[in-house]
Design an enzyme around this catalytic site. Structure first.
Site, PDB file in Angstrom:
ATOM      1  N   ASN A 349       0.845  -1.199   0.000  1.00  0.00           N
ATOM      2  CA  ASN A 349       0.000   0.000   0.000  1.00  0.00           C
ATOM      3  C   ASN A 349       0.881   1.250   0.000  1.00  0.00           C
ATOM      4  O   ASN A 349       1.804   1.370   0.793  1.00  0.00           O
ATOM      5  CB  ASN A 349      -0.894   0.014   1.239  1.00  0.00           C
ATOM      6  CG  ASN A 349      -1.559  -1.318   1.490  1.00  0.00           C
ATOM      7  OD1 ASN A 349      -2.277  -1.835   0.651  1.00  0.00           O
ATOM      8  ND2 ASN A 349      -1.293  -1.898   2.648  1.00  0.00           N
ATOM      9  N   HIS A 381      11.345  -5.817  -0.959  1.00  0.00           N
ATOM     10  CA  HIS A 381      10.321  -6.165  -1.957  1.00  0.00           C
ATOM     11  C   HIS A 381       9.223  -5.103  -1.981  1.00  0.00           C
ATOM     12  O   HIS A 381       8.846  -4.606  -3.050  1.00  0.00           O
ATOM     13  CB  HIS A 381       9.733  -7.535  -1.600  1.00  0.00           C
ATOM     14  CG  HIS A 381       8.687  -8.028  -2.551  1.00  0.00           C
ATOM     15  ND1 HIS A 381       8.913  -9.048  -3.444  1.00  0.00           N
ATOM     16  CD2 HIS A 381       7.399  -7.644  -2.761  1.00  0.00           C
ATOM     17  CE1 HIS A 381       7.822  -9.274  -4.143  1.00  0.00           C
ATOM     18  NE2 HIS A 381       6.872  -8.422  -3.742  1.00  0.00           N
ATOM     19  N   GLU A 382       8.720  -4.752  -0.801  1.00  0.00           N
ATOM     20  CA  GLU A 382       7.608  -3.802  -0.755  1.00  0.00           C
ATOM     21  C   GLU A 382       8.051  -2.392  -1.141  1.00  0.00           C
ATOM     22  O   GLU A 382       7.319  -1.682  -1.834  1.00  0.00           O
ATOM     23  CB  GLU A 382       6.991  -3.802   0.645  1.00  0.00           C
ATOM     24  CG  GLU A 382       6.525  -5.159   1.143  1.00  0.00           C
ATOM     25  CD  GLU A 382       5.654  -5.910   0.146  1.00  0.00           C
ATOM     26  OE1 GLU A 382       4.871  -5.266  -0.588  1.00  0.00           O
ATOM     27  OE2 GLU A 382       5.762  -7.149   0.095  1.00  0.00           O
TER      28      GLU A 382
END
Length: 941
Positions: A349, A381-382
């Protein structure tokens, strides 16, 4: 500049949602909701609404019976107010949230119909309609003629008594109520214990199609818009969303003291990246170059310092990606929050990343070296998604592989930058390439990219979140980066991100920009990048490259674990690939070559050839018998050469075992690669060997072959066990090196598993000391394997002690995870059966961990048949809770059947799923086909 909520004067009636008046309007919905008593906790029930949803079967020619939105309306801004109720309704016992939404959209093609996604929401009525429509342009908005909820395709449908005009803008207002369920999707609740009390928080998981469970929206990734979010929440709680909070004010409604937090407008973004959270969490933070970084978690976790490692690494990783992309992080903040109940590992998000607790929180007293690496790579990764996925978003879900595959590749780069001494970039071979080879070698695999028209339903979209998208995507992009060179890859990537910022793209747009970078760098390729990459993206599977060093011939063929499998999926390239080959001869690098059909690679009698150096290519390699013998001799006798090619040693082991399973080489030849292991001390080759030997355990641990296999392996692991015993002062400490810490775990795990008495005595002594003193001195690195082996060797006393530790631990999720796994290791069937029953009770085993626990039990040879019987007996409940194409559910079915290798067991599986398929959706049908194909490759070798 921060912007709040505003409504134009001409539509002042809508101003109620900006203030306390909103409460009076939306709280009335809760009365209706209580009366209707919608039980949304059953995922298979239809939503309860003020007008019942249509359930007419699909397809039809009506727009509302199609899953894709028409292109005639384009959202511009949303103003959304939500009030999550963190105490249950006294009448229904349900947790709910109340909401109102205004969406401004432009009409780009005349229409008399509005379709907007909605799922499991109940609406208040305005003059007998479910919404209000008005114009924000010079033309008048038509009246709503009829409105209803289309349950199957998940729409709020508004038929108009007139036409929306092209080029004009309109505004849609709705009020609604939804259940704040514990289903881990959309706007949901998570519960946890802290200081002996149950706490409830409201959190979100929108990807891929659950934003529509939170508020009505145009819920497709290409429908980007700006979002103004307002959250109403209890005093003593904190509200978070994608944007920075502008202000929090105190409000009162009917004597109830509440807070209202208003957030800055977001950047233009997709609905699946939205997040809003209400909790009583604490946080720590810092800033880097003006970007505020905060880590949120349970108060006890923050007090224990469990967020500090993530905070320390987030800033450097964020700066690494700014340099990598040559683009400044586009938001003023980067919040990261650990959620007790979270089905995925993490979710990107924009500005508010959500994680499982085990993926974000690190405690030196409880977390292992592996846990720390997992946190670094998942954060990387995020954060990689903040640009690739969020700033530039793929147009439709059929290109999900590029989004997730890219992040799965560069997560290793980001983690390596944060922890350069670990050398984690090589671990992609074990973590992704070898992992996905096992799936992509089946006749039931699928291409990376699907046709857009083939991915329509939410279930079909969910099915794409698999190892092919993540791990094969990462592997293919790593290969692409290697043959282009990292500099050219970055140049094209930066151009791509610049061209499509705040917009949407398709995967061929990236190829276009990479081709431009290659051309400008005068890089010679055998064909256009589009043609090269299409062979890897548009057909499933991968090749095995066969090299005959005697004749010099190099050829390729589609690699299948079951050589007799019938491939029914057509290929536009007849299962031929354009293959980049890096190779060496007798340890010396040679000029790379491209295999487009056949090629030559000549070696003399005294030389050996090794292809796919560093395993940068997504393919397996087979050789003539003479070259295999030379490579095995290098493994056995040339330590210096072996040390220089650790990744390729793992490749040789993995290729040999899988070529044997595919009947290309003999099993004896594959087993010969393990002869040298008594001399091996490096982690990556040992882990590759153990991963392949696990298959032999699955096939043989119920047969007469098991004893001789154990005798052989204990001889191989004993020198490794002794090596680490000496290095660690009789196992009283852990090694310094990252990979050595991993390999010490391998040594103890395999030594105990094969019955080495010294190892078993060691783990039992450690565990008994913990039981006697209530002081746990076992190093976090070793806890999983020590707990498991001690519980396996013990009985009820050991199991009950571990369970008591699991139950009372409400502050450290990673320790709970280790105990939860270890409890599955007991050899007592009645304890395993009891443990299986616990998975049905979320107060004992969290929903997010239920399927993993069943798989852990099935991994135990004693528990395999128990788990299989349990899943069949409880199928209706399990499918309703975990079905629908998720990672956890497909892992469950694979996990409880992975030991099956006989015709009788195949018939059991076939019969059971033939009986249950009528109640399952398309993704599960696809998975069962995959599972039955899997059996073709899992007979005894």
């Amino acid at each position: 500049m921060g912007k709040g909520f505003f409504i134009s004067k001409t539509v002042g009636i809508l101003g109620i949602i900006a203030g306390v008046g909103a409460l009076a309007t939306i709280i009335a919905l809760s009365v209706v909701y209580s009366q209707e008593k919608g039980k949304n906790n059953n995922q298979n029930e239809e939503q309860t609404t003020s007008k019942p949803p249509t359930t007419t079967p699909i397809p039809s020619n009506k727009p509302w019976d199609k899953y894709r939105l028409p292109k005639n309306l384009v959202p511009e801004t949303y103003n959304v107010t939500l009030w999550p109720r963190l105490t249950p309704d006294p009448t229904t016992g349900l947790y709910t949230f109340l909401g109102s939404s205004v969406v401004d959209f432009e009409c780009v093609e005349d229409t008399d119909l509005i379709l907007i996604h909605s799922n499991k929401l109940n609406y208040t009525e305005f003059e007998n309609q479910l919404a209000r429509l008005m114009s924000v342009s010079s033309v008048e908005a038509p009246a709503i003629k009829s409105s209803w909820l289309q349950g199957v395709t998940q729409y709020l449908v508004l038929e108009l008594d007139g036409t929306l005009k092209k080029g004009h803008k309109y505004r849609l207002y709705t009020e609604f109520i939804g259940e704040l369920a514990d289903d881990l999707g959309g706007f949901y609740r998570s519960e946890y214990m802290e200081d002996g009390e149950k706490r409830v928080m409201a959190t979100t998981q929108m990807q891929p199609t659950d934003a529509r469970k939170s508020f009505p929206c145009f819920d497709e990734p290409a429908m980007k818009a700006y979002f103004f979010i307002t959250l109403i929440h209890d005093r003593g709680t904190t509200a978070l969303s994608n944007g920075k909070d502008i202000e929090t004010t105190e409000i009162n409604h009917d004597g109830q003291d509440l807070l209202k937090t208003v957030f800055e407008r977001t950047e233009k973004m997709s609905t699946y990246l939205l997040a809003f959270i209400v909790s009583d969490y604490d946080s720590i933070g810092n800033s880097i170059d003006g970007v505020e970084i905060r880590i949120f978690a349970r108060r006890s976790a923050i007090a224990a310092g469990q967020g500090q490692y993530a905070l320390n690494k987030t800033g450097p990783i964020l700066k690494f990606f700014e340099q990598y992309y040559n683009a400044t992080y586009p938001l003023p903040k980067s919040d990261q929050i650990a959620i007790p109940d979270f089905n995925a590992g993490a979710m990107e998000n924009w500005g508010l990343i959500t994680y499982r607790e085990t993926a974000l929180l690190y405690d030196e007293a409880f977390s292992s070296n592996s846990n720390k690496e997992k946190i670094a790579t998942i954060i990387a990764h995020e954060l990689a998604h903040m640009w690739f996925g969020n700033l530039v978003t793929l147009r439709w879900w059929n290109d999900l592989w590029l989004n997730e595959g890219f992040a799965s590749y560069v997560e290793y780069l980001g983690a390596n930058n944060a922890e350069p001494e670990w050398n984690v970039t090589d671990l992609i071979v074990l973590g992704d390439i070898h992992r996905v080879f096992a799936i992509d070698a089946l006749a039931s695999s699928h291409p990376l990219s699907s046709k857009e028209e083939d991915i329509q339903t939410p279930a079909q979209i969910s099915e794409l979140f698999d190892a092919i998208s993540y791990s094969k995507g990462a592997s293919v992009l790593r290969m692409l980066s290697d043959f282009l060179t990292e500099d050219v890859f970055q140049l094209g990537l930066r151009s791509y991100l610049s061209a499509f910022s705040f917009g949407n793209a398709v995967y061929t747009d990236l190829w276009y920009h990479l081709q431009k970078a290659a051309d400008s760098s005068k890089l010679e390729l055998p064909d256009t990048l589009d043609n090269i990459m299409n062979t890897w993206v548009l057909q499933m599977g991968f090749p095995v490259v066969t090299i005959n060093t005697g004749t010099g011939s190099v050829s390729q063929q589609h690699f299948l674990l079951d050589p007799e499998a019938v491939v029914t999926t057509p290929s536009p390239f007849n299962y031929q690939w354009i293959i980049p080959i890096k190779w060496m001869m007798t340890g010396n690098m040679q000029n790379p070559l491209w295999l487009t059909s056949k090629s030559a690679m000549k070696a003399t009698q005294d030389q050996w050839v090794l292809a796919n150096v560093n395993m940068v290519g997504y393919y397996r390699v087979n050789y003539d018998d003479d070259n295999w013998a030379k490579l095995l001799d290098v493994l056995q006798s040339n330590h210096q050469v072996r040390q220089r090619m650790i990744v390729n040693v793992a490749q040789i082991l993995d290729d040999a075992f899988n070529l044997a399973r595919a009947k290309i080489i003999s099993t004896v030849q594959a087993l010969n690669t393990t002869k040298y292991l008594s001399n091996e001390r490096d982690y990556i080759p040992w882990k590759a060997a153990l991963n392949n030997l696990d298959f032999f355990y699955l096939m043989f641990d119920r047969s007469e072959v098991y004893g001789p296999m154990q005798d052989y392996l204990v001889k191989k692991v004993s020198p490794l066990f002794e090596y680490y015993k000496q290095m660690t002062d009789n196992s009283s400490k852990v090694p310094d090196g990252h990979m050595d810490q991993y390999n010490q775990v391998n040594a103890i795990s395999l030594a105990c598993r094969t019955g080495l008495e010294e190892c078993q005595n060691l783990v039992m002594t450690w565990f008994q000391e913990w039981m006697d003193t209530d002081t746990n001195r076992i190093h976090p690195n070793l806890r999983s394997t020590v707990y498991c082996n001690a519980i396996a060797a013990g009985g009820k006393k050991e199991w009950d002690f571990a369970w008591s530790q699991f139950i009372k631990n409400d502050s450290t999720a990673i320790e709970s995870d280790k105990l939860r796994y270890a409890l599955s290791c007991t050899k007592q069937p009645w304890l395993l059966n009891r443990y299986l029953e616990y998975t049905l009770d979320p107060d004992m085993i969290r929903k997010q961990d239920a399927t993993a626990t069943i798989v852990d039990i099935a991994s135990n040879v004693v528990g395999q048949s128990l788990a299989w019987d349990f899943v069949r007996a409880r199928w209706s409940y399990i499918f309703s809770q975990y079905g629908g194409g998720s990672f956890s559910f497909s892992n469950l079915v694979n996990g409880v059947t992975k030991r099956f290798s006989t015709e009788f067991e195949l018939q059991q599986v076939r019969y059971f799923f033939e009986m249950t398929l009528p109640q399952c959706g398309f993704p599960f049908v696809h998975f069962v086909i995959l599972l039955l194909n899997w059996f073709g490759s899992h007979g005894p070798p």
